[in-house]
Design a protein around this motif. Structure first.
Motif, short mmCIF file in Angstrom:
data_model
loop_
_atom_site.label_atom_id
_atom_site.label_comp_id
_atom_site.label_asym_id
_atom_site.label_seq_id
_atom_site.Cartn_x
_atom_site.Cartn_y
_atom_site.Cartn_z
N GLY A 148 0.81 -1.21 0.00
CA GLY A 148 0.00 0.00 0.00
C GLY A 148 0.84 1.26 0.00
O GLY A 148 0.51 2.25 -0.65
N LEU A 149 1.96 1.23 0.73
CA LEU A 149 2.84 2.40 0.80
C LEU A 149 3.52 2.67 -0.54
O LEU A 149 3.63 3.83 -0.97
N LEU A 150 3.97 1.62 -1.21
CA LEU A 150 4.74 1.80 -2.44
C LEU A 150 3.89 1.96 -3.68
O LEU A 150 4.36 2.47 -4.70
N SER A 151 2.62 1.53 -3.61
CA SER A 151 1.79 1.52 -4.81
C SER A 151 1.17 2.87 -5.13
O SER A 151 0.73 3.08 -6.27
N PHE A 152 1.11 3.79 -4.17
CA PHE A 152 0.35 5.01 -4.39
C PHE A 152 1.12 6.29 -4.15
O PHE A 152 0.52 7.36 -4.14
N ASN A 153 2.41 6.23 -3.94
CA ASN A 153 3.18 7.46 -3.82
C ASN A 153 4.65 7.19 -4.01
O ASN A 153 5.10 6.03 -3.98
N ASN A 154 5.40 8.26 -4.23
CA ASN A 154 6.85 8.14 -4.41
C ASN A 154 7.61 8.68 -3.21
O ASN A 154 8.81 8.97 -3.30
N LYS A 155 6.93 8.82 -2.09
CA LYS A 155 7.60 9.36 -0.89
C LYS A 155 8.77 8.50 -0.43
O LYS A 155 9.78 9.04 0.04
N PRO A 156 8.69 7.15 -0.50
CA PRO A 156 9.87 6.37 -0.11
C PRO A 156 11.11 6.71 -0.92
O PRO A 156 12.22 6.73 -0.38
N LEU A 157 10.94 7.01 -2.21
CA LEU A 157 12.09 7.43 -3.02
C LEU A 157 12.63 8.78 -2.54
O LEU A 157 13.85 8.99 -2.48
N ARG A 158 11.73 9.70 -2.19
CA ARG A 158 12.16 10.99 -1.69
C ARG A 158 12.86 10.85 -0.35
O ARG A 158 13.88 11.51 -0.09
N ILE A 159 12.36 9.97 0.50
CA ILE A 159 13.00 9.72 1.79
C ILE A 159 14.39 9.13 1.58
O ILE A 159 15.34 9.46 2.30
N ALA A 160 14.52 8.25 0.58
CA ALA A 160 15.83 7.67 0.28
C ALA A 160 16.84 8.75 -0.12
O ALA A 160 18.01 8.70 0.26
N VAL A 161 16.36 9.76 -0.88
CA VAL A 161 17.23 10.87 -1.25
C VAL A 161 17.69 11.63 0.00
O VAL A 161 18.86 11.97 0.15
N TYR A 162 16.74 11.89 0.91
CA TYR A 162 17.09 12.61 2.14
C TYR A 162 18.06 11.80 2.99
O TYR A 162 18.99 12.35 3.58
N LEU A 163 17.83 10.49 3.07
CA LEU A 163 18.74 9.64 3.84
C LEU A 163 20.14 9.65 3.24
O LEU A 163 21.13 9.56 3.96
N GLY A 164 20.21 9.75 1.90
CA GLY A 164 21.52 9.83 1.27
C GLY A 164 22.19 11.17 1.49
O GLY A 164 23.42 11.25 1.66
N MET A 165 21.41 12.25 1.52
CA MET A 165 21.97 13.59 1.71
C MET A 165 22.47 13.80 3.14
O MET A 165 23.44 14.53 3.36
N LEU A 166 21.81 13.15 4.12
CA LEU A 166 22.21 13.33 5.51
C LEU A 166 23.63 12.85 5.79
O LEU A 166 24.46 13.64 6.28
N PRO A 167 23.98 11.58 5.49
CA PRO A 167 25.37 11.17 5.74
C PRO A 167 26.37 11.92 4.86
O PRO A 167 27.51 12.14 5.26
N LEU A 168 25.94 12.31 3.63
CA LEU A 168 26.83 13.08 2.78
C LEU A 168 27.17 14.42 3.41
O LEU A 168 28.33 14.86 3.41
N SER A 169 26.16 15.10 3.98
CA SER A 169 26.39 16.38 4.64
C SER A 169 27.30 16.22 5.85
O SER A 169 28.20 17.04 6.08
N VAL A 170 27.06 15.15 6.62
CA VAL A 170 27.91 14.90 7.78
C VAL A 170 29.34 14.64 7.36
O VAL A 170 30.29 15.15 7.97
N ALA A 171 29.51 13.86 6.28
CA ALA A 171 30.85 13.54 5.80
C ALA A 171 31.58 14.79 5.31
O ALA A 171 32.77 15.00 5.57
N LEU A 172 30.85 15.67 4.58
CA LEU A 172 31.48 16.90 4.09
C LEU A 172 31.85 17.82 5.25
O LEU A 172 32.92 18.45 5.24
#
Length: 255
Positions: A148-172
């Motif tokens: 149900g979560l994956l069939s009707f929105n792309n928010k998990p993909l957007r969350i994945a982007v945010y999760l990727g940006m967080l450790p990148l920001s910390v690393a920089l």
């Protein structure tokens, strides 16, 4: 018209039918009951055949194997011919609109809301299961929720982007701190344990993001194969209207 998915229900299906018919007898409208045997391995199909011989209101569809609850619900909707269809309750217009949504990975609760027609709510008392156990385990419910979560929105993909940006920001930020403090404090080699922990954490984030992307790719892959949602092994329904019998490329086909 009422439709009921069934899976290994030989212990309760006759009793269920008795109660349903008793309730429907109190309304002044013609009705049919469509049972969909979802590829069970017990005597459910033979019991349905007996019920259909004794009761002209009974229709049944039996799958060649277990295709899941969503496929069983779709089969019932496709074979329904009434002005209203009860899972909860759908008008003929809403039923036809749901059938036009031909996506392969179906989540009916979302599809019912997706068609956008006016809705009404009412309260009812749910009956307690008199015998047997629910076929829904915790794992199945969890997977159903993810569908149900994956069939009707792309928010998990957007969350994945945010999760990727967080450790990148910390690393920089950490790299900038190392470069800025080097002229003052000199270069110090980081600890091995810290390095391993950081690498492990980043690898975990990457795997989660790949998993989310993979779920969406899997849905695209299943959709483009255009396999039928279900295959019918036996039925006492002679024919159905266009779009209801499952004869389109992504619907069910009788064999």
């Amino acid at each position: 018209m009422r439709r009921c998915p069934c899976f290994n229900e030989e212990d309760v299906i006759a009793r269920f039918h008795h109660h349903v018919v008793a309730e429907l007898a109190m309304i002044d409208h013609d009705f049919e009951i469509i049972y969909v045997d979802d590829g069970g391995r017990d005597r459910t199909l033979s019991i349905l055949e007996q019920l259909s011989d004794r009761d002209s209101h009974v229709r049944f569809v039996s799958f060649s194997r277990n295709f899941g609850k969503e496929a069983a619900m779709l089969a019932g909707l496709r074979h329904a011919s009434g002005d209203a269809v009860v899972i909860r309750m759908l008008s003929r217009r809403a039923t036809d609109a749901v059938l036009e949504l031909a996506e392969y990975n179906r989540f009916s609760k979302g599809l019912f809301a997706r068609v956008g027609f006016p809705t009404a709510t009412f309260e009812y008392q749910n009956s307690i299961c008199e015998q047997g156990r629910s076929k829904w385990t915790f794992g199945k419910l969890l997977n159903y929720g993810l569908d149900g979560l994956l069939s009707f929105n792309n928010k998990p993909l957007r969350i994945a982007v945010y999760l990727g940006m967080l450790p990148l920001s910390v690393a920089l930020a950490y790299a900038a701190w190392i470069v800025g403090s080097a002229p003052v404090n000199g270069v110090k080699t980081p600890g091995c344990v810290t390095l391993i922990a950081v690498i492990t954490a980043l690898s975990g984030v990457q795997m989660v993001m790949l998993g989310v992307v993979g779920e969406y790719v899997d849905r695209i892959y299943c959709g483009i194969k255009r396999r039928p949602h279900f295959l019918v092994k036996a039925t006492n329904i002679a024919s159905a209207g266009p779009g209801r019998a499952g004869v389109d490329p992504v619907g069910g086909q009788a064999v």
